[in-house]
Write a protein that holds these residues in place. Structure first.
Motif, PDB file in Angstrom:
ATOM      1  N   GLU A   1      30.466  42.028  47.559  1.00 37.19           N
ATOM      2  CA  GLU A   1      31.686  41.681  46.838  1.00 37.19           C
ATOM      3  C   GLU A   1      31.896  42.540  45.596  1.00 37.19           C
ATOM      4  O   GLU A   1      32.967  42.507  44.983  1.00 37.19           O
ATOM      5  CB  GLU A   1      31.661  40.200  46.443  1.00 37.19           C
TER       6      GLU A   1
ATOM      7  N   TYR B   1      42.259  36.872  36.361  1.00 37.20           N
ATOM      8  CA  TYR B   1      41.329  37.481  37.311  1.00 37.20           C
ATOM      9  C   TYR B   1      39.898  37.077  36.957  1.00 37.20           C
ATOM     10  O   TYR B   1      39.583  36.830  35.786  1.00 37.20           O
ATOM     11  CB  TYR B   1      41.424  39.012  37.272  1.00 37.20           C
TER      12      TYR B   1
ATOM     13  N   PRO C   1      46.715  42.271  43.781  1.00 36.08           N
ATOM     14  CA  PRO C   1      46.718  41.070  44.622  1.00 36.08           C
ATOM     15  C   PRO C   1      47.267  39.855  43.888  1.00 36.08           C
ATOM     16  O   PRO C   1      47.191  39.763  42.655  1.00 36.08           O
ATOM     17  CB  PRO C   1      45.230  40.879  44.944  1.00 36.08           C
TER      18      PRO C   1
ATOM     19  N   THR D   1      47.416  30.091  43.071  1.00 38.83           N
ATOM     20  CA  THR D   1      46.436  30.840  43.853  1.00 38.83           C
ATOM     21  C   THR D   1      45.122  30.924  43.086  1.00 38.83           C
ATOM     22  O   THR D   1      45.110  31.192  41.887  1.00 38.83           O
ATOM     23  CB  THR D   1      46.943  32.281  44.117  1.00 38.83           C
ATOM     24  N   ASP D   2      44.015  30.651  43.768  1.00 37.59           N
ATOM     25  CA  ASP D   2      42.725  30.780  43.094  1.00 37.59           C
ATOM     26  C   ASP D   2      42.576  32.182  42.524  1.00 37.59           C
ATOM     27  O   ASP D   2      42.907  33.167  43.197  1.00 37.59           O
ATOM     28  CB  ASP D   2      41.572  30.502  44.067  1.00 37.59           C
TER      29      ASP D   2
ATOM     30  N   THR E   1      47.364  36.324  42.335  1.00 38.23           N
ATOM     31  CA  THR E   1      46.296  35.603  41.654  1.00 38.23           C
ATOM     32  C   THR E   1      46.911  34.487  40.821  1.00 38.23           C
ATOM     33  O   THR E   1      48.134  34.349  40.728  1.00 38.23           O
ATOM     34  CB  THR E   1      45.451  36.556  40.786  1.00 38.23           C
ATOM     35  N   TYR E   2      46.076  33.695  40.208  1.00 38.53           N
ATOM     36  CA  TYR E   2      46.522  32.591  39.356  1.00 38.53           C
ATOM     37  C   TYR E   2      47.399  33.155  38.236  1.00 38.53           C
ATOM     38  O   TYR E   2      47.000  34.070  37.523  1.00 38.53           O
ATOM     39  CB  TYR E   2      45.283  31.908  38.770  1.00 38.53           C
TER      40      TYR E   2
ATOM     41  N   VAL F   1      41.528  35.770  41.788  1.00 40.76           N
ATOM     42  CA  VAL F   1      40.772  36.747  42.563  1.00 40.76           C
ATOM     43  C   VAL F   1      40.032  37.662  41.604  1.00 40.76           C
ATOM     44  O   VAL F   1      40.312  37.696  40.401  1.00 40.76           O
ATOM     45  CB  VAL F   1      41.689  37.573  43.495  1.00 40.76           C
ATOM     46  N   GLU F   2      39.085  38.404  42.124  1.00 46.04           N
ATOM     47  CA  GLU F   2      38.316  39.305  41.277  1.00 46.04           C
ATOM     48  C   GLU F   2      39.180  40.462  40.788  1.00 46.04           C
ATOM     49  O   GLU F   2      40.033  40.965  41.527  1.00 46.04           O
ATOM     50  CB  GLU F   2      37.105  39.841  42.055  1.00 46.04           C
TER      51      GLU F   2
END
Length: 288
Positions: A215, A116, A100, A162-163, A102-103, A165-166
């Motif tokens: 989550e 992540y 995905p 982008t913030d 992500t930052y 993500v996990e």
């Protein structure tokens, strides 16, 4: 604007993300302080005092920040083989896992840092080249050069805000596998009543799966299946029993309001068991 102010602004920005920072030697990647992991801070007053003193590059202490940063390198002159981004994409395809957005920060050499969030309950360590060629991991015990820092050949630049993500579950599992195979002397399990030991381990992992918050479903299920798979590979647990119990323990995930489906649960369990069985725990007294 004074260039010192620019470094200070980046340090304050990263600290506002709740990521502890510390200074690096100007124009370099080396820490400017000892015991940097414990001295990294998000305190604006301390940061101002530090960065007003010199043009320090900025580093993020990944462990205290709760981050896992995947560092994708480019081949050095004269080296062959894929770059880190290609190697990671190939690993993702093999695992059937997503990558995905992500930052992301670009590096002076043309590489990338993918930021992540570390899944709750995990304690991943930093590694170099264990995940895939030219793919390093910065987690506990590591740090990354933050955006806004500079070197003679260029700088570290933020290219995707982008913030974070996990960390995907398949990557959690891959990191755990590489960490376990990197241990030179594998832990041995005494072959005293192995059935009882295996049953207890399976029951414990099933309980962890049942208690996982929505989550964390994929990450916990993947890690649990891998852990049990190692014991299946050592003949401590029957594969059929292990698979059935793990899937049954995860049954509630398909109705918990997340993206889990029975098919996905089975896929994650099968992948974890298979990967774990390839790296079985060692048993004393077991015939070769």
């Amino acid at each position: 604007m004074d260039t010192t102010d620019t470094f200070l602004e980046w340090a304050l920005y990263l600290a506002a993300m709740r990521w502890p920072v510390f200074p690096l030697v100007p124009g370099r990647k080396q820490p400017a302080v000892r015991e940097w992991e414990t001295r990294a801070t998000t305190d604006p007053a301390r940061i101002r005092r530090c960065w007003n003193a010199d043009r320090w590059n900025v580093a993020v202490a990944t462990g205290p920040a709760g981050l896992v940063v995947v560092d994708l390198d480019q081949p050095k002159p004269g080296q062959s083989g894929p770059d880190g981004a290609t190697a990671l994409a190939e690993l993702a395809e093999q695992r059937g896992g997503p990558l995905p957005a992500t930052y992301t920060v670009t590096t002076p050499s043309g590489g990338r840092h993918l930021y992540y969030l570390a899944p709750a309950g995990t304690h991943l360590r930093s590694s170099a080249g264990q995940l895939a060629p030219r793919v390093d991991v910065r987690a506990h015990g590591g740090y990354v050069v933050g955006p806004g820092s500079v070197a003679d050949v260029g700088g570290w630049e933020l290219c995707d805000e982008t913030d974070p993500v996990e960390l995907p579950g398949w990557l959690v599992q891959a990191c755990a596998e590489r960490a376990s195979t990197a241990i030179s002397a594998p832990r041995e399990i005494r072959a005293v009543d192995p059935n009882r030991y295996g049953s207890a381990a399976l029951a414990g992992e099933c309980e962890r799966i049942r208690a996982a918050p929505p989550e964390q479903h994929n990450a916990v299920l993947s890690a649990a299946a891998y852990t049990i798979g190692r014991k299946v590979g050592a003949d401590l647990i029957d594969h059929t029993t292990a698979r059935a119990d793990l899937i049954a323990a995860a049954d509630h995930m398909a109705t918990a309001g997340c993206d889990c489906t029975p098919r996905e649960i089975s896929r994650v369990v099968d992948a974890g068991l298979t990967a774990g069985a390839r790296n079985p725990v060692a048993r004393r007294g077991k015939a070769a």
